[in-house]
Write a protein that holds these residues in place. Structure first.
Motif, PDB file in Angstrom:
ATOM      1  N   PHE A 263      36.352  48.230  34.702  1.00  0.00           N
ATOM      2  CA  PHE A 263      36.967  48.053  36.107  1.00  0.00           C
ATOM      3  C   PHE A 263      36.582  46.383  36.597  1.00  0.00           C
ATOM      4  CE2 PHE A 263      35.211  52.083  35.701  1.00  0.00           C
ATOM      5  CZ  PHE A 263      36.112  52.939  36.904  1.00  0.00           C
ATOM      6  N   ASN A 264      36.072  45.489  36.090  1.00  0.00           N
ATOM      7  CA  ASN A 264      36.566  44.704  36.673  1.00  0.00           C
ATOM      8  C   ASN A 264      37.775  44.174  36.435  1.00  0.00           C
ATOM      9  OD1 ASN A 264      34.184  44.127  37.291  1.00  0.00           O
ATOM     10  ND2 ASN A 264      33.026  43.096  34.991  1.00  0.00           N
ATOM     11  N   LEU A 265      38.246  43.939  35.255  1.00  0.00           N
ATOM     12  CA  LEU A 265      39.740  43.367  34.718  1.00  0.00           C
ATOM     13  C   LEU A 265      40.874  44.093  36.010  1.00  0.00           C
ATOM     14  CD1 LEU A 265      41.361  43.241  31.706  1.00  0.00           C
ATOM     15  CD2 LEU A 265      42.609  43.593  33.401  1.00  0.00           C
ATOM     16  N   GLN A 266      40.485  45.926  36.643  1.00  0.00           N
ATOM     17  CA  GLN A 266      41.138  46.178  36.780  1.00  0.00           C
ATOM     18  C   GLN A 266      41.078  45.953  38.438  1.00  0.00           C
ATOM     19  OE1 GLN A 266      43.681  48.745  35.614  1.00  0.00           O
ATOM     20  NE2 GLN A 266      43.108  48.000  33.848  1.00  0.00           N
ATOM     21  N   CYS A 267      40.303  45.424  39.043  1.00  0.00           N
ATOM     22  CA  CYS A 267      39.894  44.811  40.565  1.00  0.00           C
ATOM     23  C   CYS A 267      40.634  43.362  40.525  1.00  0.00           C
ATOM     24  CB  CYS A 267      38.936  44.506  40.458  1.00  0.00           C
ATOM     25  SG  CYS A 267      37.727  43.742  41.565  1.00  0.00           S
ATOM     26  N   LEU A 278      49.336  48.344  43.812  1.00  0.00           N
ATOM     27  CA  LEU A 278      48.573  49.212  44.638  1.00  0.00           C
ATOM     28  C   LEU A 278      47.888  50.855  44.287  1.00  0.00           C
ATOM     29  CD1 LEU A 278      47.454  50.646  47.296  1.00  0.00           C
ATOM     30  CD2 LEU A 278      49.789  51.340  47.257  1.00  0.00           C
ATOM     31  N   SER A 279      49.221  50.824  42.731  1.00  0.00           N
ATOM     32  CA  SER A 279      49.213  52.409  41.589  1.00  0.00           C
ATOM     33  C   SER A 279      47.624  52.348  41.000  1.00  0.00           C
ATOM     34  CB  SER A 279      50.224  52.331  41.424  1.00  0.00           C
ATOM     35  OG  SER A 279      50.147  50.923  40.003  1.00  0.00           O
ATOM     36  N   ILE A 280      47.295  51.146  40.896  1.00  0.00           N
ATOM     37  CA  ILE A 280      45.990  50.895  40.512  1.00  0.00           C
ATOM     38  C   ILE A 280      44.302  52.427  40.819  1.00  0.00           C
ATOM     39  CG2 ILE A 280      43.545  49.546  39.294  1.00  0.00           C
ATOM     40  CD1 ILE A 280      46.011  48.032  39.218  1.00  0.00           C
ATOM     41  N   VAL A 281      44.462  52.188  42.305  1.00  0.00           N
ATOM     42  CA  VAL A 281      43.763  52.630  43.406  1.00  0.00           C
ATOM     43  C   VAL A 281      44.374  54.017  43.524  1.00  0.00           C
ATOM     44  CG1 VAL A 281      42.785  52.128  45.385  1.00  0.00           C
ATOM     45  CG2 VAL A 281      43.539  50.306  43.937  1.00  0.00           C
ATOM     46  N   THR A 282      45.816  54.308  43.421  1.00  0.00           N
ATOM     47  CA  THR A 282      46.075  55.112  44.452  1.00  0.00           C
ATOM     48  C   THR A 282      46.370  56.555  42.833  1.00  0.00           C
ATOM     49  OG1 THR A 282      48.630  54.545  43.861  1.00  0.00           O
ATOM     50  CG2 THR A 282      47.853  54.911  45.885  1.00  0.00           C
ATOM     51  N   ASP A 283      46.075  55.351  41.702  1.00  0.00           N
ATOM     52  CA  ASP A 283      46.361  57.227  40.319  1.00  0.00           C
ATOM     53  C   ASP A 283      44.429  56.694  40.001  1.00  0.00           C
ATOM     54  OD1 ASP A 283      48.893  56.836  40.134  1.00  0.00           O
ATOM     55  OD2 ASP A 283      48.697  54.782  38.948  1.00  0.00           O
ATOM     56  N   LEU A 286      40.720  52.164  40.120  1.00  0.00           N
ATOM     57  CA  LEU A 286      39.761  51.855  40.936  1.00  0.00           C
ATOM     58  C   LEU A 286      39.195  52.216  41.483  1.00  0.00           C
ATOM     59  CD1 LEU A 286      39.340  48.237  40.418  1.00  0.00           C
ATOM     60  CD2 LEU A 286      40.309  47.992  42.345  1.00  0.00           C
ATOM     61  N   PRO A 287      37.904  53.045  42.084  1.00  0.00           N
ATOM     62  CA  PRO A 287      37.341  53.072  42.798  1.00  0.00           C
ATOM     63  C   PRO A 287      37.971  52.015  44.061  1.00  0.00           C
ATOM     64  CG  PRO A 287      36.214  52.981  41.342  1.00  0.00           C
ATOM     65  CD  PRO A 287      37.040  51.708  41.148  1.00  0.00           C
ATOM     66  N   GLU A 288      38.561  52.964  45.720  1.00  0.00           N
ATOM     67  CA  GLU A 288      38.972  52.064  47.023  1.00  0.00           C
ATOM     68  C   GLU A 288      37.541  51.632  47.033  1.00  0.00           C
ATOM     69  OE1 GLU A 288      39.897  54.748  49.803  1.00  0.00           O
ATOM     70  OE2 GLU A 288      41.345  55.843  48.737  1.00  0.00           O
TER      71      GLU A 288
END
Length: 345
Positions: A263-267, A278-283, A286-288
């Protein structure tokens, strides 16, 4: 004993007690004053020490010179492919050697010769007897083990079969993780060689550096989707090594848990350009709730590493933080233009 004598003795005793009490008050005041003065001196010394430390972290502005080509460059890296004794690892030696994998890591090539290091960093692929990758301060080597390459390829094949992906996915998975892991170990090397001040876990810091380098120095022929996929494959490796069940040793380990590293890397990826990623969040990767703070987190981490490394940039490449950011932006524009350009076959 006469009454007069008793009165005299009592008066003397009272005088002694009063004097002692008065002296203790004076001594106490003097002691308190001395303590206050000592505290003030200590506070000033601490503030000065902190100011000196913070000054070392501020971006260093180097004067731009017209004779940059005549100025000294940085220390060049070394590269070596060690032939394994285990025949099962021979294919991974041949892969690394024949394709010159170490010299095809864009981020490593971008900083090769750019930094003034006390001695060169040597990149090595070798048989280790275990699945591992590490930085050796004694030999000043960043080592990728063939055993790790084998496991990464196997993991890539499993994912490809499970998700019905192209046969080339296994090699892409190996390449992406080979790249991230070596950049992670490069972070350890730079922290050691340059004595870079790090607060918090060093493992977290070098994960951040590896991610930042992959975002800043992606190959000019790599598209945004390629960069995203490379980092996602790297983060997948964090999850692949996690069991979801942890004992006390896992919580006490110098590495964060695999899920946390993921999750740190995704952030950092999302925060570097929220609109693009944005797709990282919409998919749901990564939690909003975490995503809200990622742009600032990504900016702060990227800026911090830039400030920490700028003082060690060789005279040939000297620059300010502002100029460095402009160059990064220009590189990004050029990279996007190159990947979108058409040509005739």
């Amino acid at each position: 004993m006469s009454t007069r004598l008793l009165i005299v003795l009592l008066s003397l005793a009272l005088g002694v007690v009063s004097g002692a009490f008065g002296y203790s008050l004076i001594a106490g005041k003097r002691q308190a004053a001395a303590l206050a003065a000592a505290r003030e001196e200590g506070r000033k010394a601490a503030e000065k020490a902190m100011a000196d430390d913070m000054a070392a972290l501020k971006p260093v502005s180097f004067a731009k010179t017209a004779d940059a080509e005549s100025k000294a460059g940085g220390v060049q890296f070394g590269y070596e492919y060690v032939k394994p004794k285990n025949a099962e690892l021979e294919p991974y030696y041949k892969l690394a050697h024949d394709t010159d994998m170490l010299r095809h890591i864009p981020e490593v090539q971008a900083i090769d010769g750019m930094l003034m290091l006390p001695r060169p960093i040597n990149y090595v692929t070798a048989e280790c007897g275990e699945v591992n990758a590490f930085y050796s301060p004694e030999r000043n080597e960043v080592v990728m083990c063939y055993e790790t390459m084998k496991v990464l390829e196997q993991r890539g094949r499993e994912l490809a079969a499970h998700n019905k992906l192209p046969d080339t996915y296994a090699q892409q998975y190996l390449d992406a993780n080979f790249r991230f892991i070596l950049l992670h170990e490069t972070g350890h090397a730079l922290i050691t060689l340059l004595e870079i001040p790090i607060t918090g876990r060093e493992e977290d810091a070098v994960d951040q550096l590896a991610t930042t380098l992959m975002l800043r120095f992606a190959g000019l022929n790599e598209s945004t989707s390629t960069v995203t996929e490379n980092l996602r494959m790297a983060s997948n490796w964090f999850l692949a090594r996690s069991t979801g069940e942890y004992n006390l040793d896992a919580y006490a380990d110098q590495h964060a848990l695999g899920e946390q590293r993921y999750f740190n890397l995704q952030c950092l990826l999302y925060g570097s350009d929220p609109a693009r990623y944005l797709s990282i969040v919409t998919d749901g990767d990564l939690p909003e709730s975490r995503a809200q703070g990622c742009p600032e987190e990504s900016r702060r981490i990227s800026s911090s590493w830039l400030r920490l490394l700028l003082p060690y940039v060789a005279p040939k490449y000297e620059m300010t933080e502002e100029k460095a950011n402009r160059l990064f932006k220009q590189r990004e524009i050029e990279r996007v233009r190159n990947t979108d350009s058409s040509y005739i076959r």
